[in-house]
Design a protein around this motif. Structure first.
Motif, PDB file in Angstrom:
ATOM      1  N   SER A  18      89.408  37.862  43.038  1.00 24.96           N
ATOM      2  CA  SER A  18      88.303  36.994  42.906  1.00 24.96           C
ATOM      3  C   SER A  18      89.117  35.450  43.108  1.00 24.96           C
ATOM      4  O   SER A  18      88.557  34.417  43.507  1.00 24.96           O
ATOM      5  N   ALA A  19      90.451  35.316  42.479  1.00 20.27           N
ATOM      6  CA  ALA A  19      91.120  34.173  42.310  1.00 20.27           C
ATOM      7  C   ALA A  19      91.158  33.707  43.873  1.00 20.27           C
ATOM      8  O   ALA A  19      91.187  32.478  44.097  1.00 20.27           O
ATOM      9  N   ILE A  20      91.628  34.642  44.745  1.00 20.55           N
ATOM     10  CA  ILE A  20      91.715  34.362  46.204  1.00 20.55           C
ATOM     11  C   ILE A  20      90.391  34.040  46.752  1.00 20.55           C
ATOM     12  O   ILE A  20      90.350  33.070  47.447  1.00 20.55           O
ATOM     13  N   MET A  21      89.370  34.759  46.438  1.00 19.35           N
ATOM     14  CA  MET A  21      88.195  34.414  46.903  1.00 19.35           C
ATOM     15  C   MET A  21      87.848  33.060  46.583  1.00 19.35           C
ATOM     16  O   MET A  21      86.814  32.434  47.440  1.00 19.35           O
ATOM     17  N   VAL A  22      87.950  32.540  45.461  1.00 23.25           N
ATOM     18  CA  VAL A  22      87.345  31.200  45.127  1.00 23.25           C
ATOM     19  C   VAL A  22      87.958  30.249  46.034  1.00 23.25           C
ATOM     20  O   VAL A  22      87.178  29.195  46.400  1.00 23.25           O
ATOM     21  N   THR A  23      89.368  30.136  46.470  1.00 19.72           N
ATOM     22  CA  THR A  23      89.569  29.443  47.691  1.00 19.72           C
ATOM     23  C   THR A  23      89.257  29.851  48.958  1.00 19.72           C
ATOM     24  O   THR A  23      89.138  28.757  49.781  1.00 19.72           O
ATOM     25  N   ALA A  24      89.000  31.071  49.362  1.00 21.05           N
ATOM     26  CA  ALA A  24      88.861  31.363  50.634  1.00 21.05           C
ATOM     27  C   ALA A  24      87.436  31.439  51.032  1.00 21.05           C
ATOM     28  O   ALA A  24      87.127  31.231  52.417  1.00 21.05           O
ATOM     29  N   THR A  28      80.733  26.787  48.633  1.00 18.75           N
ATOM     30  CA  THR A  28      81.168  26.292  47.444  1.00 18.75           C
ATOM     31  C   THR A  28      80.674  27.065  46.264  1.00 18.75           C
ATOM     32  O   THR A  28      81.236  27.403  45.187  1.00 18.75           O
ATOM     33  N   VAL A  29      79.211  27.317  46.257  1.00 17.56           N
ATOM     34  CA  VAL A  29      78.612  28.014  45.173  1.00 17.56           C
ATOM     35  C   VAL A  29      79.306  29.352  45.136  1.00 17.56           C
ATOM     36  O   VAL A  29      79.526  30.010  43.732  1.00 17.56           O
ATOM     37  N   HIS A  30      79.486  30.132  45.997  1.00 12.48           N
ATOM     38  CA  HIS A  30      80.378  31.230  45.804  1.00 12.48           C
ATOM     39  C   HIS A  30      81.772  31.185  45.201  1.00 12.48           C
ATOM     40  O   HIS A  30      81.701  32.063  44.290  1.00 12.48           O
ATOM     41  N   PHE A  33      80.833  31.152  41.580  1.00 18.14           N
ATOM     42  CA  PHE A  33      80.632  32.619  41.173  1.00 18.14           C
ATOM     43  C   PHE A  33      81.926  33.582  41.278  1.00 18.14           C
ATOM     44  O   PHE A  33      82.071  34.009  40.166  1.00 18.14           O
ATOM     45  N   PHE A  34      82.808  33.253  42.033  1.00 17.32           N
ATOM     46  CA  PHE A  34      84.101  34.013  42.042  1.00 17.32           C
ATOM     47  C   PHE A  34      84.931  33.674  40.938  1.00 17.32           C
ATOM     48  O   PHE A  34      85.622  34.328  40.183  1.00 17.32           O
ATOM     49  N   LEU A  35      84.832  32.472  40.729  1.00 17.79           N
ATOM     50  CA  LEU A  35      85.452  31.868  39.492  1.00 17.79           C
ATOM     51  C   LEU A  35      85.321  32.352  38.250  1.00 17.79           C
ATOM     52  O   LEU A  35      85.954  32.902  37.032  1.00 17.79           O
ATOM     53  N   ILE A  36      83.800  32.389  38.142  1.00 17.95           N
ATOM     54  CA  ILE A  36      83.349  33.454  36.836  1.00 17.95           C
ATOM     55  C   ILE A  36      83.598  34.486  36.743  1.00 17.95           C
ATOM     56  O   ILE A  36      84.082  34.914  35.491  1.00 17.95           O
ATOM     57  N   LEU A  37      83.608  35.383  37.696  1.00 21.63           N
ATOM     58  CA  LEU A  37      84.102  36.587  37.953  1.00 21.63           C
ATOM     59  C   LEU A  37      85.449  36.858  37.602  1.00 21.63           C
ATOM     60  O   LEU A  37      86.102  37.653  36.618  1.00 21.63           O
ATOM     61  N   TRP A  86      90.257  25.902  57.360  1.00 22.62           N
ATOM     62  CA  TRP A  86      91.399  26.128  57.065  1.00 22.62           C
ATOM     63  C   TRP A  86      92.725  25.650  57.894  1.00 22.62           C
ATOM     64  O   TRP A  86      92.802  26.120  58.991  1.00 22.62           O
ATOM     65  N   PHE A  87      93.419  24.660  57.254  1.00 26.14           N
ATOM     66  CA  PHE A  87      94.391  24.093  57.984  1.00 26.14           C
ATOM     67  C   PHE A  87      94.082  23.657  59.305  1.00 26.14           C
ATOM     68  O   PHE A  87      94.819  23.368  60.564  1.00 26.14           O
TER      69      PHE A  87
END
Lengths: 210, 332
Positions: A18-24, A28-30, A33-37, A86-87
């Protein structure tokens, strides 16, 4: 022990993914939610190592309050459909070297801390009073935090207060011409002030609001 | 094999807790409507079953057979997750509620923090539902409820600190046992009143039901929900109300302890006393719903931040100084 390992790996895999998904994630709202997870699974890990107070405080403070405000802001700013390129974008590529330097620095810091902790434990002056197993960890945390480290604790509280006051000062602006409601005035209004009974003559009308 | 038997045992215990909770949620909906009706000199639901007791089951059947409509422009995953989150959070909190000195599913050290954390997570179901619906009214409802629940959580947290100062432990059973001589509702009566009002706001009950205010927001965050998903929001909401009542009973009304510590009363099991106390608080909740008009939003925020928070913080200082001065602080 096997059950412990299974739970540990479940929570840590969820945390990392989920930490990876926060950036990936593109939305933004997702991300929030991943940050919360991520917060939730990390608080589960805290509980697993026996730091149940920290885990619960993590849930209450980060998930229950901070992340709600994050979500609030992200939803209000209407950045939901912004594309995370991305880049690719020319504008964002200027930030990449800075980001890379900072992330490598943090990475090495973590390696130094963890490596030192693992191979040279005597470097870290761990207070012996921490490892009291007879009392619950809430008690021991309180006994250390409010005695030996009271000044650090107070100072960190002050820093938070300064940040809060600073944010209010930065965003506060005096607006003129505002009509404020005074509850006392509203409640203490009498009938005589608000209502007037008039005899209206026909075809004459009556003037109000003068 | 050993693990399996442990797992089965735990599952059995969990079912033994959850099934009564779900049934009582259905009953409590009926009770709510009945009390509401009686205050307004109506009969309320009285057709299905004796005294209309089976009304909620009939409603549930209706909801099950209704079609679930998912708006095409909604965010489908989060839209479906929202009622599940609400329901799950409302149910997992019951794990730490003690029904007697021994009858508790998880007797953890930080029970009250767990309850507080779970009730503060409850806001996510509403925000997710409101945002994922991708519609104006649900979104407004979600924003309102986020602000409202975060505000009133603060005062609930401070009230819990008041109780904890008198107890000296975060364990729910310890909190109940500490009230052996006197229920905390007597020394901390103002806090009990504030807790009750904050619990109303925390569970979006009238007069603080602004997130769903049907007159202005057409039911707020649950506008787009239908069928079983709507029913899950509804059940979760009532399970949360029951939970808040249980929390009030444990913090202030002596939990599973009998009101008088004499022979015939102590025979009655603790679970019955707890249920009676929860019912008492719930009937108060229902009466409030019938009696008071809805708050305006700015009044709601003012009440939370400018009245309740300073008052409960002052009371923390008062309680702490009183306990310190008279050497009553629970130190171990």
């Amino acid at each position: 022990m096997i059950a412990h390992a299974i739970f540990f790996y479940t929570f840590s895999i969820i945390a990392v993914v989920s930490a990876i998904m926060v950036t990936a994630s593109k939305n933004t709202v997702h991300s929030v939610f991943f940050l919360i997870l991520d917060f939730i699974s990390i608080s589960c890990l805290f509980i697993m190592i026996g730091a149940e107070f920290l885990g619960m405080i993590m849930l209450i403070v980060y998930v229950g309050a901070v992340a709600v405000l994050f979500l609030f802001v992200v939803m209000m700013l209407n950045v939901a459909q912004q594309k995370n390129q991305w880049f690719a974008g020319e504008q964002s590529s200027r930030h990449i070297p800075v980001g890379l330097i900072i992330s490598t620095l943090i990475f090495f810091e973590i390696i130094i801390v963890i490596g030192g902790w693992k191979y040279k434990p005597e470097i870290f002056d761990i207070n012996n009073s921490i490892a009291q197993t007879s009392i619950s960890n809430t008690h021991s945390l309180g006994q250390i935090l409010y005695t030996d480290y009271i000044h650090v604790f107070q100072i960190s509280g002050m820093i938070l207060l300064v940040a809060m006051v600073g944010a209010i000062v930065l965003t506060f602006r005096q607006r003129s011409g505002l009509k404020r409601q005074s509850y006392i005035k509203q409640i203490s209004r009498e009938r005589a002030e608000g209502v007037e009974v008039l005899e209206v003559q026909s075809n004459k009308g009556v003037k109000i609001d003068d | 094999m050993e693990y399996l038997s442990i797992v089965f045992q735990e599952v059995y215990k969990i079912l033994f807790l959850l099934v009564p909770v779900l049934v009582s949620v259905a009953m409590i909906v009926w009770l709510d409507r009945r009390v509401w009706a009686f205050v307004q000199k109506r009969q309320g639901p009285n057709v299905v079953g004796p005294f209309g007791l089976l009304q909620s089951l009939a409603d549930a059947l209706k909801y099950i057979f209704k079609e679930i409509i998912i708006p095409s422009s909604s965010n489908k995953v989060i839209f479906i997750l929202a009622p599940i989150v609400t329901m799950t959070l409302a149910l997992i909190a019951w794990a730490v509620i003690p029904f007697s000195a021994t009858q508790v599913l998880a007797d953890i050290n930080v029970g009250i923090l767990y309850l507080f954390a779970v009730s503060s997570l409850g806001v996510y179901g509403i925000i997710m539902g409101g945002w994922a619906s991708n519609s104006k009214y649900p979104f407004l409802g979600a924003i309102r409820s986020a602000a409202q629940m975060v505000s009133y959580e603060v005062s609930i947290g401070v009230i819990i600190i008041n109780v904890l100062l008198c107890v000296g432990s975060l364990n729910l059973n310890d909190i109940v046992i500490a009230q052996q001589n006197m229920w905390f509702v007597i020394p901390l009566f103002p806090m009990f009143v504030i807790f009750f009002i904050s619990a109303l706001a925390e569970t979006n009950r009238p007069p603080f039901d602004l997130p769903e205010a049907e007159a202005e927001l057409v039911a707020g965050y649950q506008t787009e929900y239908s069928g079983m998903m709507y029913a899950m929001f509804w059940l979760g909401e009532y399970a949360n109300i029951l939970l808040m009542c249980a929390m009030g009973a444990i913090l202030f009304l002596g939990g599973w302890m009998s009101p008088i510590d004499v022979y015939p009363f102590t025979l009655i099991p603790g679970a019955i006393w707890l249920i009676l106390k929860i019912l008492l608080l719930f009937i108060l909740f229902a009466l409030v719903k019938a009696i008071v008009p809805r708050y305006r939003y700015d009044q709601l925020m003012r009440l939370g931040w400018k009245v309740f928070l300073p008052l409960s913080l002052t009371w923390v200082v008062l309680t702490a100084s009183y306990l310190f001065y008279f050497k009553l602080l629970p130190v171990n």
